[in-house]
Motif scaffolding. Structure first.
Motif, short mmCIF file in Angstrom:
data_model
loop_
_atom_site.label_atom_id
_atom_site.label_comp_id
_atom_site.label_asym_id
_atom_site.label_seq_id
_atom_site.Cartn_x
_atom_site.Cartn_y
_atom_site.Cartn_z
N LEU A 184 48.99 -4.72 40.09
CA LEU A 184 47.74 -4.60 39.34
C LEU A 184 46.67 -5.53 39.92
CD1 LEU A 184 46.01 -3.76 36.85
CD2 LEU A 184 47.07 -5.67 35.64
N LEU A 185 47.03 -6.79 40.14
CA LEU A 185 46.06 -7.76 40.65
C LEU A 185 45.58 -7.38 42.05
CD1 LEU A 185 47.68 -11.10 39.42
CD2 LEU A 185 45.75 -9.86 38.42
N PHE A 186 46.51 -6.88 42.87
CA PHE A 186 46.13 -6.44 44.22
C PHE A 186 45.16 -5.27 44.14
CE2 PHE A 186 46.80 -3.68 47.92
CZ PHE A 186 46.51 -4.56 48.95
N TYR A 187 45.45 -4.32 43.24
CA TYR A 187 44.59 -3.15 43.10
C TYR A 187 43.20 -3.56 42.61
CZ TYR A 187 43.06 1.56 41.88
OH TYR A 187 42.36 2.73 41.80
N VAL A 188 43.15 -4.47 41.64
CA VAL A 188 41.87 -4.92 41.11
C VAL A 188 41.07 -5.64 42.19
CG1 VAL A 188 40.77 -6.51 39.48
CG2 VAL A 188 42.60 -5.00 38.70
N ASP A 189 41.73 -6.50 42.96
CA ASP A 189 41.04 -7.24 44.02
C ASP A 189 40.44 -6.29 45.07
OD1 ASP A 189 41.51 -9.70 42.93
OD2 ASP A 189 43.27 -10.15 44.14
N LYS A 190 41.23 -5.31 45.50
CA LYS A 190 40.73 -4.37 46.51
C LYS A 190 39.64 -3.47 45.92
CE LYS A 190 41.87 -4.32 50.06
NZ LYS A 190 41.42 -5.16 51.20
N SER A 191 39.81 -3.07 44.67
CA SER A 191 38.79 -2.25 44.01
C SER A 191 37.48 -3.02 43.92
CB SER A 191 39.25 -1.84 42.61
OG SER A 191 40.40 -1.03 42.67
N MET A 193 29.87 0.43 37.44
CA MET A 193 30.06 1.88 37.60
C MET A 193 31.17 2.18 38.61
SD MET A 193 27.23 4.67 38.93
CE MET A 193 27.28 4.03 40.63
N TYR A 194 31.15 1.49 39.75
CA TYR A 194 32.17 1.73 40.77
C TYR A 194 33.54 1.21 40.33
CZ TYR A 194 29.08 3.59 44.36
OH TYR A 194 28.23 4.40 45.08
N LEU A 195 33.58 0.07 39.66
CA LEU A 195 34.85 -0.45 39.17
C LEU A 195 35.50 0.54 38.20
CD1 LEU A 195 34.10 -4.24 38.56
CD2 LEU A 195 35.69 -3.28 40.23
N ASN A 196 34.71 1.08 37.30
CA ASN A 196 35.24 2.06 36.34
C ASN A 196 35.84 3.27 37.06
OD1 ASN A 196 34.56 0.54 34.11
ND2 ASN A 196 32.65 1.61 33.72
N THR A 197 35.19 3.68 38.15
CA THR A 197 35.69 4.82 38.91
C THR A 197 37.05 4.52 39.52
OG1 THR A 197 33.44 5.55 39.43
CG2 THR A 197 35.20 6.39 40.83
N TYR A 198 37.18 3.35 40.13
CA TYR A 198 38.46 2.97 40.73
C TYR A 198 39.54 2.77 39.67
CZ TYR A 198 36.64 2.27 45.47
OH TYR A 198 36.10 2.47 46.72
N PHE A 199 39.19 2.12 38.57
CA PHE A 199 40.19 1.82 37.54
C PHE A 199 40.72 3.09 36.88
CE2 PHE A 199 38.25 -2.64 36.73
CZ PHE A 199 38.81 -3.08 37.92
N SER A 200 39.88 4.12 36.80
CA SER A 200 40.32 5.36 36.16
C SER A 200 41.42 6.05 36.97
CB SER A 200 39.14 6.32 36.00
OG SER A 200 38.63 6.72 37.26
N LYS A 201 41.59 5.66 38.24
CA LYS A 201 42.60 6.27 39.10
C LYS A 201 43.92 5.50 39.09
CE LYS A 201 38.98 8.01 42.18
NZ LYS A 201 38.41 7.97 43.56
N TYR A 202 43.94 4.35 38.43
CA TYR A 202 45.16 3.54 38.42
C TYR A 202 46.15 4.11 37.41
CZ TYR A 202 48.03 -0.65 38.89
OH TYR A 202 49.06 -1.52 39.15
N PRO A 203 47.47 4.11 37.73
CA PRO A 203 48.44 4.73 36.82
C PRO A 203 48.60 4.04 35.48
CG PRO A 203 49.54 3.63 38.67
CD PRO A 203 48.09 3.68 39.00
N LYS A 204 48.24 2.76 35.38
CA LYS A 204 48.28 2.06 34.10
C LYS A 204 46.86 1.91 33.57
CE LYS A 204 52.72 1.37 34.14
NZ LYS A 204 53.60 2.10 33.19
N LYS A 231 37.69 -0.07 30.57
CA LYS A 231 36.41 0.12 31.26
C LYS A 231 35.37 -0.83 30.69
CE LYS A 231 37.05 4.99 32.50
NZ LYS A 231 36.47 6.36 32.40
N ASP A 232 34.31 -1.05 31.48
CA ASP A 232 33.21 -1.92 31.05
C ASP A 232 33.76 -3.26 30.55
OD1 ASP A 232 31.58 0.34 31.54
OD2 ASP A 232 31.84 1.03 29.48
N ASN A 233 34.64 -3.85 31.34
CA ASN A 233 35.45 -4.96 30.86
C ASN A 233 35.15 -6.28 31.56
OD1 ASN A 233 37.60 -6.04 29.26
ND2 ASN A 233 38.95 -5.95 31.03
N TYR A 234 34.02 -6.36 32.28
CA TYR A 234 33.80 -7.56 33.08
C TYR A 234 32.45 -8.21 32.82
CZ TYR A 234 38.01 -6.79 35.79
OH TYR A 234 39.32 -6.64 36.16
#
Length: 283
Positions: free
Chosen positions: A60-67, A124-135, A139-142
């Motif tokens: 999760l942390l790796f995905y968030v960092d790259k996103s 906007m872009y973070l929400n797009t990436y996060f919507s593709k994560y399996p867990k 959204k709008d969380n930062y």
């Protein structure tokens, strides 16, 4: 007669004894079953579940960092191409869709809140990436901090990872996790419990919103020059190493469209330089 009474008492006692025995057997069975429930998991299964959730946290942390890394550069490019403004914030030139920076004798670029616009596009872009994560990731969380070529995102709500995922179906995970992250009612998730992670991030990015401020200052000089000189002459007077100036004149519209390239801002993921698009009404 006495013999019949004795036989009847013996039968009543036997029936009572049978009932007591059945009750005792039922109680013992219940107690034994309850104790066996404690050992439904095999030895080491609980520890394995904990190790599994730690692995999920790392992913999760790796995905968030790259996103976040990709989103920062995408957001800056999108910000520049929209003239630094949010969509529909400034009037648009119908010929090419560029926003007006100068119209009706108003310096509209001075009304742009660059940091607010950048945060908007980044979210906007973070929400797009996060919507593709399996867990589920809220959204709008930062909350964002932008300074010194560094973009920091602080997560407001946690991401909840179920420690024993086979106790809850994948079908229900997103709806349950969504409600839990909203209300933080941890009792709604089954299994061994949940592991709460606040996936904040920090991105060192070669972007600088202050370059816009420099460009705005050059706009002031350019507009003064355009009152008595040609566009080409005025553009040549403000050229510098920071920008590459490209423009197209629309004489019948009294408008000049600009595509200004940031020489020192390159998106490392695309290899392209960022550029700003806008139009000016000739003063």
């Amino acid at each position: 007669m006495n013999k019949l009474i004795k036989n009847k008492k013996a039968m009543d006692y036997s029936a009572f004894l049978v009932i007591v025995v059945l009750i005792v057997i039922g109680y013992l069975f219940f107690q034994l079953h309850a104790k066996l429930d404690v050992f439904e998991m095999s030895i080491g299964e609980q520890e394995a579940a904990l190790m599994d959730v730690y692995k999920k946290e790392d992913k999760l942390l790796f995905y968030v960092d790259k996103s976040a890394e990709y989103s920062v550069y995408h957001a800056f490019d999108y910000l520049a191409r929209n003239g630094g403004a949010k969509k529909n914030q400034l009037p648009v030139f119908s010929e090419n869709g560029f926003v007006y920076w100068y119209k009706d004798n108003n310096k509209l670029y001075r009304d742009i809140d660059l940091y607010d616009s950048f945060r908007h596009y980044l979210n906007m872009y973070l929400n797009t990436y996060f919507s593709k994560y399996p867990k589920f990731i809220p959204k709008d969380n930062y909350e964002f901090v932008v300074r010194d070529n560094k973009v920091i995102g602080v997560a407001v709500k946690p991401v909840l990872l179920n420690i024993f995922p086979n106790m809850i179906s994948n079908k229900n995970y997103f709806s349950v996790a969504s409600m839990v992250s909203k209300d933080l009612d941890l009792n709604m998730l089954t299994g061994l419990g949940v592991y709460a992670v606040r996936p904040s991030f920090s991105v060192d990015a070669e972007i600088d919103l202050d370059d816009f401020a420099l460009l705005f200052d050059k706009m002031d000089v350019l507009l003064d020059c355009l009152k008595s000189n040609t566009v080409g002459t005025c553009v040549n007077s403000i050229r510098s190493d920071e920008f590459i100036w490209r423009f197209i004149e629309y004489p019948d519209k009294g408008v000049v469209a600009f595509n200004v390239v940031f020489n020192n801002l390159v998106n490392p993921h695309t290899g392209e330089k960022s550029f700003v698009r806008f139009v000016l009404e000739l003063p």
